[in-house]
Design a protein around this motif. Structure first.
Motif, PDB file in Angstrom:
ATOM      1  N   VAL A 175       0.857  -1.181   0.000  1.00  0.00           N
ATOM      2  CA  VAL A 175       0.000   0.000   0.000  1.00  0.00           C
ATOM      3  C   VAL A 175       0.895   1.234   0.000  1.00  0.00           C
ATOM      4  O   VAL A 175       1.880   1.302   0.747  1.00  0.00           O
ATOM      5  N   VAL A 176       0.552   2.211  -0.843  1.00  0.00           N
ATOM      6  CA  VAL A 176       1.362   3.422  -0.955  1.00  0.00           C
ATOM      7  C   VAL A 176       0.509   4.658  -0.687  1.00  0.00           C
ATOM      8  O   VAL A 176      -0.721   4.639  -0.872  1.00  0.00           O
ATOM      9  N   ALA A 177       1.166   5.708  -0.241  1.00  0.00           N
ATOM     10  CA  ALA A 177       0.518   7.016  -0.115  1.00  0.00           C
ATOM     11  C   ALA A 177       0.598   7.703  -1.469  1.00  0.00           C
ATOM     12  O   ALA A 177       1.661   7.743  -2.101  1.00  0.00           O
ATOM     13  N   VAL A 178      -0.534   8.221  -1.909  1.00  0.00           N
ATOM     14  CA  VAL A 178      -0.610   8.922  -3.193  1.00  0.00           C
ATOM     15  C   VAL A 178      -0.747  10.412  -2.885  1.00  0.00           C
ATOM     16  O   VAL A 178      -1.773  10.856  -2.347  1.00  0.00           O
ATOM     17  N   PRO A 260      -3.311   3.756 -11.336  1.00  0.00           N
ATOM     18  CA  PRO A 260      -3.407   3.650 -12.796  1.00  0.00           C
ATOM     19  C   PRO A 260      -2.050   3.712 -13.476  1.00  0.00           C
ATOM     20  O   PRO A 260      -1.132   4.394 -13.023  1.00  0.00           O
ATOM     21  N   GLU A 261      -1.950   3.010 -14.578  1.00  0.00           N
ATOM     22  CA  GLU A 261      -0.704   2.992 -15.338  1.00  0.00           C
ATOM     23  C   GLU A 261      -0.367   4.392 -15.839  1.00  0.00           C
ATOM     24  O   GLU A 261      -1.230   5.120 -16.328  1.00  0.00           O
ATOM     25  N   ASN A 262       0.897   4.747 -15.706  1.00  0.00           N
ATOM     26  CA  ASN A 262       1.400   6.045 -16.167  1.00  0.00           C
ATOM     27  C   ASN A 262       0.622   7.217 -15.568  1.00  0.00           C
ATOM     28  O   ASN A 262       0.385   8.229 -16.238  1.00  0.00           O
ATOM     29  N   ALA A 263       0.217   7.073 -14.309  1.00  0.00           N
ATOM     30  CA  ALA A 263      -0.472   8.179 -13.636  1.00  0.00           C
ATOM     31  C   ALA A 263       0.467   9.374 -13.548  1.00  0.00           C
ATOM     32  O   ALA A 263       1.622   9.249 -13.153  1.00  0.00           O
ATOM     33  N   GLU A 264      -0.030  10.534 -13.922  1.00  0.00           N
ATOM     34  CA  GLU A 264       0.785  11.745 -13.917  1.00  0.00           C
ATOM     35  C   GLU A 264       0.315  12.687 -12.821  1.00  0.00           C
ATOM     36  O   GLU A 264      -0.846  12.682 -12.417  1.00  0.00           O
ATOM     37  N   GLY A 265       1.241  13.494 -12.331  1.00  0.00           N
ATOM     38  CA  GLY A 265       0.889  14.514 -11.361  1.00  0.00           C
ATOM     39  C   GLY A 265       0.735  14.007  -9.947  1.00  0.00           C
ATOM     40  O   GLY A 265       0.164  14.707  -9.106  1.00  0.00           O
ATOM     41  N   VAL A 266       1.241  12.799  -9.652  1.00  0.00           N
ATOM     42  CA  VAL A 266       1.190  12.284  -8.290  1.00  0.00           C
ATOM     43  C   VAL A 266       2.561  11.753  -7.899  1.00  0.00           C
ATOM     44  O   VAL A 266       3.392  11.423  -8.754  1.00  0.00           O
ATOM     45  N   SER A 267       2.774  11.663  -6.598  1.00  0.00           N
ATOM     46  CA  SER A 267       4.013  11.129  -6.047  1.00  0.00           C
ATOM     47  C   SER A 267       3.651   9.961  -5.148  1.00  0.00           C
ATOM     48  O   SER A 267       2.793  10.081  -4.269  1.00  0.00           O
ATOM     49  N   LEU A 268       4.270   8.801  -5.387  1.00  0.00           N
ATOM     50  CA  LEU A 268       3.932   7.577  -4.662  1.00  0.00           C
ATOM     51  C   LEU A 268       4.993   7.271  -3.613  1.00  0.00           C
ATOM     52  O   LEU A 268       6.201   7.343  -3.896  1.00  0.00           O
ATOM     53  N   ALA A 313      10.160  -2.021 -11.677  1.00  0.00           N
ATOM     54  CA  ALA A 313      10.891  -1.288 -12.706  1.00  0.00           C
ATOM     55  C   ALA A 313      10.380   0.144 -12.801  1.00  0.00           C
ATOM     56  O   ALA A 313      11.167   1.092 -12.922  1.00  0.00           O
ATOM     57  N   ALA A 314       9.051   0.299 -12.728  1.00  0.00           N
ATOM     58  CA  ALA A 314       8.468   1.640 -12.810  1.00  0.00           C
ATOM     59  C   ALA A 314       8.881   2.479 -11.607  1.00  0.00           C
ATOM     60  O   ALA A 314       9.222   3.665 -11.747  1.00  0.00           O
ATOM     61  N   ASP A 315       8.847   1.882 -10.432  1.00  0.00           N
ATOM     62  CA  ASP A 315       9.222   2.622  -9.227  1.00  0.00           C
ATOM     63  C   ASP A 315      10.689   3.035  -9.260  1.00  0.00           C
ATOM     64  O   ASP A 315      11.064   4.108  -8.764  1.00  0.00           O
ATOM     65  N   SER A 316      11.526   2.188  -9.839  1.00  0.00           N
ATOM     66  CA  SER A 316      12.943   2.535  -9.913  1.00  0.00           C
ATOM     67  C   SER A 316      13.174   3.717 -10.852  1.00  0.00           C
ATOM     68  O   SER A 316      14.160   4.450 -10.715  1.00  0.00           O
ATOM     69  N   ARG A 317      12.231   3.905 -11.801  1.00  0.00           N
ATOM     70  CA  ARG A 317      12.339   5.045 -12.724  1.00  0.00           C
ATOM     71  C   ARG A 317      11.560   6.243 -12.212  1.00  0.00           C
ATOM     72  O   ARG A 317      11.551   7.308 -12.844  1.00  0.00           O
ATOM     73  N   GLY A 318      10.817   6.027 -11.078  1.00  0.00           N
ATOM     74  CA  GLY A 318      10.043   7.121 -10.517  1.00  0.00           C
ATOM     75  C   GLY A 318       8.755   7.388 -11.238  1.00  0.00           C
ATOM     76  O   GLY A 318       8.232   8.508 -11.208  1.00  0.00           O
ATOM     77  N   VAL A 319       8.192   6.355 -11.921  1.00  0.00           N
ATOM     78  CA  VAL A 319       6.913   6.523 -12.611  1.00  0.00           C
ATOM     79  C   VAL A 319       5.949   5.468 -12.124  1.00  0.00           C
ATOM     80  O   VAL A 319       6.308   4.552 -11.397  1.00  0.00           O
ATOM     81  N   SER A 320       4.670   5.582 -12.540  1.00  0.00           N
ATOM     82  CA  SER A 320       3.640   4.649 -12.111  1.00  0.00           C
ATOM     83  C   SER A 320       3.483   3.537 -13.133  1.00  0.00           C
ATOM     84  O   SER A 320       3.735   3.703 -14.311  1.00  0.00           O
ATOM     85  N   SER A 321       3.078   2.381 -12.650  1.00  0.00           N
ATOM     86  CA  SER A 321       2.718   1.269 -13.520  1.00  0.00           C
ATOM     87  C   SER A 321       1.709   0.428 -12.792  1.00  0.00           C
ATOM     88  O   SER A 321       1.887   0.094 -11.650  1.00  0.00           O
ATOM     89  N   GLY A 322       0.642   0.062 -13.445  1.00  0.00           N
ATOM     90  CA  GLY A 322      -0.380  -0.748 -12.800  1.00  0.00           C
ATOM     91  C   GLY A 322      -1.720  -0.542 -13.435  1.00  0.00           C
ATOM     92  O   GLY A 322      -1.812  -0.087 -14.559  1.00  0.00           O
ATOM     93  N   GLY A 323      -2.800  -0.846 -12.712  1.00  0.00           N
ATOM     94  CA  GLY A 323      -4.141  -0.686 -13.246  1.00  0.00           C
ATOM     95  C   GLY A 323      -5.076  -0.343 -12.146  1.00  0.00           C
ATOM     96  O   GLY A 323      -4.839  -0.666 -10.982  1.00  0.00           O
ATOM     97  N   GLY A 324      -6.172   0.328 -12.486  1.00  0.00           N
ATOM     98  CA  GLY A 324      -7.114   0.770 -11.474  1.00  0.00           C
ATOM     99  C   GLY A 324      -7.928  -0.314 -10.905  1.00  0.00           C
ATOM    100  O   GLY A 324      -8.005  -1.382 -11.428  1.00  0.00           O
TER     101      GLY A 324
END
Length: 324
Positions: A175-178, A260-268, A313-324
């Motif tokens: 679980v992550v804070a968005v 969501p995959e490639n969610a923009e404007g948020v920090s996880l 892999a996405a977290d290591s690049r600092g981006v989101s990956s997944g699905g709603g």
């Protein structure tokens, strides 16, 4: 001697609650069910049901027989699975119930695998999928309306499984804070750095609906941090919650796969006091080795491994990956 068919009828009565509902599930008439229950009582030498108002309830003998029936029916299912394995059959229809995040992230990979097998002329399955929250999925499994339930439980909200079922672990989903990036920066949180929920006690909160286990997880997690969240938005669509966090509406907690995959404007951010969601497949006792269920389980495990790798892999690049 006890008859397995009548034990099955008694088991259905215990599952569905009324003679009419049990008869409908068994494709029998209500009088036929009542007649078979009367024969079962003669075989048992004592009453197995008794009237309670306008309904029937199990006696102590009936409850005992239902417990044994679960074992017997499970053994029969196991025998059928073993025979099917010997025949090598993989074709057929399998019914799956899965919660939204699993349906959107894991099941597409399963369907793709089936499509690739079909291209190679290998045996494949027909999958009927319905999206259901874990409680509803497990109830459908108990009622034999589905063959496999994909469900989850949280470290702060363990999942209870029905008797007569088998579980297999698929994956752990943190679980992550968005947060909005500006809010994360104000807290001194660089990407991937754990967030302390105490620092978010006075923020507006965005959560799923109260009838979901994720909502209860958030309540318990915030409670353990010493506060009750000030909920401003409720939506069980995590893409809605994420978009609103990005718009500055507040903060949220979400299982990582639900972002969501490639969610923009948020920090996880993971949590200082970690919480995770464990994802399981659940089937009725004795059916896990059935070739079709075994194949589906193997494909789901492959999908879970792939999804977890994509998230890392996405977290290591600092981006989101997944699905709603």
């Amino acid at each position: 001697m006890l008859d397995v068919r009548r034990l099955r009828i008694l088991h259905h009565l215990a599952t569905y609650g009324t003679v009419a509902a049990a008869a409908d599930a068994l494709h029998l008439t209500a009088p036929a069910v009542s007649q078979q229950l009367a024969v079962l009582e003669r075989e048992a030498g004592m009453p197995v049901v008794e009237k309670q108002g306008r309904t029937l309830r199990l006696t102590a003998a009936g409850e005992l027989l239902v417990a044994h029936a679960e074992v017997v029916l499970g053994d029969l299912a196991a025998a059928e699975s073993d025979l099917a394995a010997l025949r090598g059959g993989r074709r057929g229809l399998i019914r799956v119930a899965a919660f939204a995040s699993a349906a959107r992230t894991l099941l597409p990979l399963v369907y793709r695998a089936f499509a690739e097998q079909a291209e190679d002329s290998e045996p494949a399955l027909t999958v009927h999928l319905v999206e259901q929250e874990p409680d509803a999925a497990l109830e459908a499994l108990r009622r034999r309306e589905t063959d496999v339930a994909v469900v989850h439980g949280y470290t702060v909200l363990p999942r209870d499984f029905p008797s007569g079922s088998e579980q297999e672990l698929l994956m752990e989903d943190p679980v992550v804070a968005v947060l909005h990036p500006d809010r994360a920066q104000a807290l001194g949180l660089t990407p991937g750095r754990p967030a302390d929920l105490v620092d978010l006690a006075h923020d507006p909160w965005l959560t799923p609906a109260p009838d979901t286990s994720c909502y209860e997880m958030i309540q318990r997690t915030c409670g353990a941090a010493g506060f009750v969240p000030d909920i401003r938005v409720r939506s069980s669509d995590f893409s809605v919650l994420t978009a609103l966090v990005a718009a500055g509406a507040g903060v949220a907690l979400a299982p990582r796969l639900a972002v969501p995959e490639n969610a923009e404007g948020v920090s996880l951010h993971p949590l200082v006091m970690p919480v995770s969601r464990t994802i399981f497949t659940v089937s009725r006792s004795g059916t896990a080795h059935r070739p079709d269920i075994h194949l589906l389980g193997a494909l789901l495990k492959d999908a879970a491994t792939g999804a977890a790798s994509a998230v890392r892999a996405a977290d290591s690049r600092g981006v989101s990956s997944g699905g709603g």
